[in-house]
Design a protein around this motif. Structure first.
Motif, PDB file in Angstrom:
ATOM      1  N   LEU A  82      64.709  99.547 140.241  1.00  0.00           N
ATOM      2  CA  LEU A  82      63.282  99.856 140.127  1.00  0.00           C
ATOM      3  C   LEU A  82      62.917 100.070 138.653  1.00  0.00           C
ATOM      4  O   LEU A  82      61.902  99.563 138.164  1.00  0.00           O
ATOM      5  CB  LEU A  82      62.971 101.107 140.956  1.00  0.00           C
ATOM      6  CG  LEU A  82      61.506 101.505 141.104  1.00  0.00           C
ATOM      7  CD1 LEU A  82      60.694 100.394 141.758  1.00  0.00           C
ATOM      8  CD2 LEU A  82      61.394 102.793 141.940  1.00  0.00           C
ATOM      9  N   ASP A  83      63.763 100.789 137.940  1.00  0.00           N
ATOM     10  CA  ASP A  83      63.520 101.045 136.515  1.00  0.00           C
ATOM     11  C   ASP A  83      63.480  99.724 135.741  1.00  0.00           C
ATOM     12  O   ASP A  83      62.542  99.438 134.997  1.00  0.00           O
ATOM     13  CB  ASP A  83      64.633 101.954 135.970  1.00  0.00           C
ATOM     14  CG  ASP A  83      64.305 102.515 134.595  1.00  0.00           C
ATOM     15  OD1 ASP A  83      63.146 102.370 134.147  1.00  0.00           O
ATOM     16  OD2 ASP A  83      65.211 103.102 133.957  1.00  0.00           O
ATOM     17  N   LEU A  84      64.502  98.880 135.952  1.00  0.00           N
ATOM     18  CA  LEU A  84      64.568  97.640 135.173  1.00  0.00           C
ATOM     19  C   LEU A  84      63.419  96.697 135.531  1.00  0.00           C
ATOM     20  O   LEU A  84      62.876  96.010 134.659  1.00  0.00           O
ATOM     21  CB  LEU A  84      65.919  96.939 135.399  1.00  0.00           C
ATOM     22  CG  LEU A  84      67.181  97.676 134.931  1.00  0.00           C
ATOM     23  CD1 LEU A  84      68.335  96.702 134.763  1.00  0.00           C
ATOM     24  CD2 LEU A  84      66.970  98.444 133.637  1.00  0.00           C
TER      25      LEU A  84
ATOM     26  N   THR B 146      68.094  94.376 152.566  1.00  0.00           N
ATOM     27  CA  THR B 146      68.185  93.188 151.705  1.00  0.00           C
ATOM     28  C   THR B 146      68.967  93.515 150.424  1.00  0.00           C
ATOM     29  O   THR B 146      68.790  94.590 149.855  1.00  0.00           O
ATOM     30  CB  THR B 146      66.757  92.723 151.322  1.00  0.00           C
ATOM     31  OG1 THR B 146      65.978  92.685 152.510  1.00  0.00           O
ATOM     32  CG2 THR B 146      66.774  91.366 150.652  1.00  0.00           C
ATOM     33  N   MET B 147      69.797  92.572 149.984  1.00  0.00           N
ATOM     34  CA  MET B 147      70.548  92.782 148.741  1.00  0.00           C
ATOM     35  C   MET B 147      69.580  93.001 147.575  1.00  0.00           C
ATOM     36  O   MET B 147      68.573  92.298 147.454  1.00  0.00           O
ATOM     37  CB  MET B 147      71.420  91.561 148.465  1.00  0.00           C
ATOM     38  CG  MET B 147      72.439  91.795 147.369  1.00  0.00           C
ATOM     39  SD  MET B 147      73.340  90.259 147.035  1.00  0.00           S
ATOM     40  CE  MET B 147      74.795  90.871 146.246  1.00  0.00           C
TER      41      MET B 147
ATOM     42  N   HIS C  11      54.995  97.134 146.902  1.00  0.00           N
ATOM     43  CA  HIS C  11      55.188  97.275 148.341  1.00  0.00           C
ATOM     44  C   HIS C  11      56.368  96.448 148.845  1.00  0.00           C
ATOM     45  O   HIS C  11      57.183  96.937 149.639  1.00  0.00           O
ATOM     46  CB  HIS C  11      53.915  96.895 149.099  1.00  0.00           C
ATOM     47  CG  HIS C  11      54.054  97.107 150.572  1.00  0.00           C
ATOM     48  ND1 HIS C  11      54.157  98.364 151.123  1.00  0.00           N
ATOM     49  CD2 HIS C  11      54.185  96.226 151.592  1.00  0.00           C
ATOM     50  CE1 HIS C  11      54.321  98.252 152.430  1.00  0.00           C
ATOM     51  NE2 HIS C  11      54.349  96.962 152.746  1.00  0.00           N
ATOM     52  N   GLU C  12      56.483  95.213 148.376  1.00  0.00           N
ATOM     53  CA  GLU C  12      57.592  94.364 148.815  1.00  0.00           C
ATOM     54  C   GLU C  12      58.935  94.960 148.404  1.00  0.00           C
ATOM     55  O   GLU C  12      59.908  94.908 149.149  1.00  0.00           O
ATOM     56  CB  GLU C  12      57.466  92.946 148.214  1.00  0.00           C
ATOM     57  CG  GLU C  12      56.546  92.041 148.993  1.00  0.00           C
ATOM     58  CD  GLU C  12      56.996  91.845 150.438  1.00  0.00           C
ATOM     59  OE1 GLU C  12      56.452  92.539 151.311  1.00  0.00           O
ATOM     60  OE2 GLU C  12      57.898  91.021 150.682  1.00  0.00           O
ATOM     61  N   PHE C  13      59.000  95.511 147.206  1.00  0.00           N
ATOM     62  CA  PHE C  13      60.241  96.134 146.735  1.00  0.00           C
ATOM     63  C   PHE C  13      60.679  97.229 147.712  1.00  0.00           C
ATOM     64  O   PHE C  13      61.824  97.281 148.154  1.00  0.00           O
ATOM     65  CB  PHE C  13      60.032  96.715 145.324  1.00  0.00           C
ATOM     66  CG  PHE C  13      61.299  97.294 144.726  1.00  0.00           C
ATOM     67  CD1 PHE C  13      62.089  96.546 143.871  1.00  0.00           C
ATOM     68  CD2 PHE C  13      61.715  98.596 145.044  1.00  0.00           C
ATOM     69  CE1 PHE C  13      63.268  97.073 143.338  1.00  0.00           C
ATOM     70  CE2 PHE C  13      62.876  99.130 144.522  1.00  0.00           C
ATOM     71  CZ  PHE C  13      63.659  98.359 143.666  1.00  0.00           C
ATOM     72  N   PHE C  14      59.728  98.101 148.071  1.00  0.00           N
ATOM     73  CA  PHE C  14      60.084  99.207 148.973  1.00  0.00           C
ATOM     74  C   PHE C  14      60.405  98.686 150.377  1.00  0.00           C
ATOM     75  O   PHE C  14      61.305  99.205 151.043  1.00  0.00           O
ATOM     76  CB  PHE C  14      58.954 100.248 149.002  1.00  0.00           C
ATOM     77  CG  PHE C  14      58.992 101.158 147.806  1.00  0.00           C
ATOM     78  CD1 PHE C  14      59.583 102.409 147.891  1.00  0.00           C
ATOM     79  CD2 PHE C  14      58.482 100.758 146.577  1.00  0.00           C
ATOM     80  CE1 PHE C  14      59.658 103.251 146.796  1.00  0.00           C
ATOM     81  CE2 PHE C  14      58.549 101.584 145.470  1.00  0.00           C
ATOM     82  CZ  PHE C  14      59.138 102.830 145.575  1.00  0.00           C
ATOM     83  N   ARG C  15      59.661  97.663 150.804  1.00  0.00           N
ATOM     84  CA  ARG C  15      59.905  97.134 152.149  1.00  0.00           C
ATOM     85  C   ARG C  15      61.307  96.519 152.250  1.00  0.00           C
ATOM     86  O   ARG C  15      62.053  96.792 153.185  1.00  0.00           O
ATOM     87  CB  ARG C  15      58.855  96.069 152.499  1.00  0.00           C
ATOM     88  CG  ARG C  15      58.939  95.566 153.931  1.00  0.00           C
ATOM     89  CD  ARG C  15      57.849  94.544 154.222  1.00  0.00           C
ATOM     90  NE  ARG C  15      58.084  93.252 153.575  1.00  0.00           N
ATOM     91  CZ  ARG C  15      58.938  92.323 154.027  1.00  0.00           C
ATOM     92  NH1 ARG C  15      59.653  92.552 155.106  1.00  0.00           N
ATOM     93  NH2 ARG C  15      59.087  91.172 153.383  1.00  0.00           N
TER      94      ARG C  15
END
Ligand code: ZN
Ligand code: ZN
Length: 639
Positions: free
Chosen positions: A436-438, A506-507, A495-499
């Protein structure tokens, strides 16, 4: 605000909360609601017995006739989420009534009844109380012989206690102010994160929750080194049971570097002083770290002078100190005040613990204790751990958080399949925080970082929200709050990242995230590729016993099971020491005879070695990284 005013306000709030808590409960409705002061007296007259002697002094109202008071031992304590049932170590419970000095009150001993596995009731009904306030003493002993961040230990060397494992609370009065007095053995000195003068033996706490947030060390021979950052005093209290190898001065100066790096990110903390309470246990098994509001309890199993112990202690320091903000103050909504009668349920431990793990490592780099290679090496290990875990395909980060009561050092009397089905929210949350940071830094060209998200969270939920309970400033956040703030601060739709990565399995998007920084992830077969899906039970000393069989592995195909004792491989006898080396002599496609002992019978079967099961991951610097990518990397690593 004066203390008297604060107590009056708290008392009123306590009354309101106890009324709310008692609504609908007959047992609770009988509880006395007008108690005066509550004081905990702790003595330890026979250290080798491991028995802490607790007396809870409760000032009763003068209208308590017909009432009863319940005392309850927590089933668990904050920061560790397995149920331990501290009540199992309670013994010799009694109660008596006493008078304030100068009055003559002749009351028989009050009857104490045990109500359930964690509750004792004192019935006051038979007594007609006089005009003056009565004092009830509720006494018990509690056995403690574990040096840890959750349990307590009393022995000939010291007393080290975590309040949740030795102090009962008065049911419905957890929000009340409490006092603690400690009577130590002769020559033993007391220290905790709320000590503000030498030889202190009395403490005031705004409520029970803060009492048990204050782990305390009592011994004749601990040391206290101090330093100041931003006008705050930091104590490094060390109790060493082994040789320190003259490393304590360096330890203190490296801890100061870590404190400077973390306060540089968050700003000065709100306390005046903070205590690192560190034990070097030198017993090869006690190891722990536990966060508190103004202190941390750290236990290393080795001696400070021994190889590897120093680095491990600093790892724990960097992690626990980050908790000053992330979890102790900025907290998931379920984390305080707590209900100690049942396990905690929160989806947020991947944030509270996992992101703290990420920053613990990053801060060692920013503090200059690690170089770039050390940090990238550590994150590579975490990726290897998560990507090889069968549970990574089954359990997402929120499910892992909800499973904390089963995962967090929980004892299991029943066999479980958790090795195959679960992942820990520590490494999984660490990788989510890392990615998330990167990704935030990469997609915003370095304008925004996870640092900004964490600071905004702290400001919004801790500093600026109205208090939601008696316990602490502000209010807790939900997983949705965290997603919203991360999106708002970064200006990205996350949103997609958290989903995909938080609520699904998902990897993680390693390639995209690392690319912005001129880094790449190399994946190759591990050095011992053919472990055949067998995990050895290392608790089972003396024999080579299967602890876990991985799903869909050669071992499972061969019909092997947990608890099988392996006696030969390739027709040769085998031991714990040479098992992996022997297996590594074979290659993919080989058929390897294996014999195991099960139910006193010997079973012969054949392992058909499949494709390498375990992969190793390594973050590498790209040779052709651009100056922009390198600048982004430097900004990330230096903070
Ligand atoms: Zn100690
Ligand atoms: Zn932690």
């Amino acid at each position: 605000m004066s203390r008297i005013f604060r107590i009056t306000r708290l008392r009123r709030l306590a009354l309101l909360l106890s009324l709310l808590a008692s609504f609908g409960s007959n047992a609770a409705a009988q509880q006395d609601r007008r108690l005066g002061s509550i004081t905990y007296h702790l003595r330890m007259t026979r250290p080798v017995s491991h028995l802490f002697e607790v007396s809870i002094e409760v000032e009763l109202g003068n209208d308590t006739a017909g009432n009863s008071i319940d005392f309850q031992m927590p089933k668990w304590s904050p920061g560790r989420y397995a149920i331990f049932d501290f009540a199992k170590n309670v013994q010799e419970v009694s109660a008596r009534l006493a008078c304030p000095a100068g009055l003559d009150c002749t009351f028989p001993n009050s009857p104490v009844r045990r109500l359930d596995d964690q509750t004792w009731r004192v019935d006051l009904g038979v007594h007609k109380l006089p005009e003056k306030r009565q004092i009830l003493f509720f006494n018990y002993k509690v056995f403690g012989n574990d040096l840890s961040g959750t349990f307590s230990q009393l022995d000939s060397r010291h007393a080290n206690f975590n309040g949740g494992s030795i102090f009962m609370y008065v049911v419905n009065h957890k929000p009340d102010p409490v006092k603690l007095t400690i009577d130590p053995p002769k020559g033993w000195r007391i220290i905790n994160g709320r000590t503000d003068k030498s030889d202190q033996r009395e403490w005031q706490f705004p409520n029970y929750d803060v009492l048990i947030d204050t782990p305390t060390e009592i011994a004749p021979d601990w040391t206290d080194d101090q330093f100041q950052v931003d006008g705050k005093t930091y104590h490094v209290v060390v109790h060493s049971f082994g040789d320190e190898g003259k490393k304590r001065d360096k330890l203190v100066s490296d801890i100061e570097k870590i404190v400077r790096a973390e306060t540089a990110m968050w700003g000065p903390p709100e306390f005046d002083s903070y205590t690192f309470l560190i034990h070097f246990a030198a017993d090869d098994h006690s190891g722990d770290g536990m966060e508190h509001l103004t202190s941390t309890q750290i236990i290393e199993p080795g001696a400070l002078g021994e190889e590897g112990v120093y680095g491990s202690a600093l790892d724990t320091v960097a992690h626990e100190f980050f908790h000053v903000w992330n979890v102790k103050r900025l907290r998931p909504v379920e984390l305080g005040p707590w209900d100690f009668t049942r396990p905690l349920s929160t989806r947020g431990l991947w944030i509270a613990e996992g992101i703290t793990n990420y920053y613990g490592h990053l801060m060692k780099r920013r503090a200059g204790v690690w170089d770039d290679a050390a940090l990238l090496g550590r994150e590579s290990q975490t990726i290897t751990q998560i990507e090889n875990a069968p549970g990574s395909h089954l359990m997402n980060a929120e499910d892992s958080s909800l499973s904390a009561p089963f995962l967090d050092d929980a004892p299991h009397a029943q066999q479980t399949n958790l090795d195959n089905t679960s992942i820990s929210y520590y490494p999984k949350g660490e990788l989510i925080g890392f990615m998330l940071d990167l990704i935030i830094r990469g997609r915003t060209d370095g304008k925004v970082a996870l640092d900004d998200v964490m600071r905004r969270m702290y400001e919004e939920f801790y500093l600026k929200s109205p208090n939601s309970s008696y316990y602490l400033r502000g209010r807790g956040y939900t997983g949705e709050d965290f997603e919203r703030v991360a999106s708002e601060v970064s200006g990205l739709d996350l949103h997609e990242f958290f989903r995909l990565y938080v609520r699904d399995v998902t990897m993680l998007p390693y390639d995209e995230a690392l690319r912005y920084f001129g880094l790449s992830l190399v994946r190759e077969p591990a050095r011992q590729p053919y472990n055949a899906g067998i995990g050895i039970d290392y608790q089972e000393k003396g024999s080579l016993t299967i602890g876990v069989v991985h799903p869909n592995s050669p071992a499972e195909e061969a019909g092997l099971q947990e608890d099988d004792e392996i006696i030969s491989l390739g027709k040769k006898s085998i031991s714990r020491e040479n098992f992996l080396v022997s297996l590594a002599r074979y290659k993919q496609g080989d058929r390897v005879p294996i014999a195991v002992k099960r139910d006193r019978k010997t079973i012969q079967t054949t392992l058909v070695l499949g494709a390498p099961e375990r992969m190793e991951y390594r973050i590498e610097e790209k040779k052709d990284a651009t100056p922009q990518e390198k600048a982004l990397r430097a900004a990330w690593l230096k903070g």
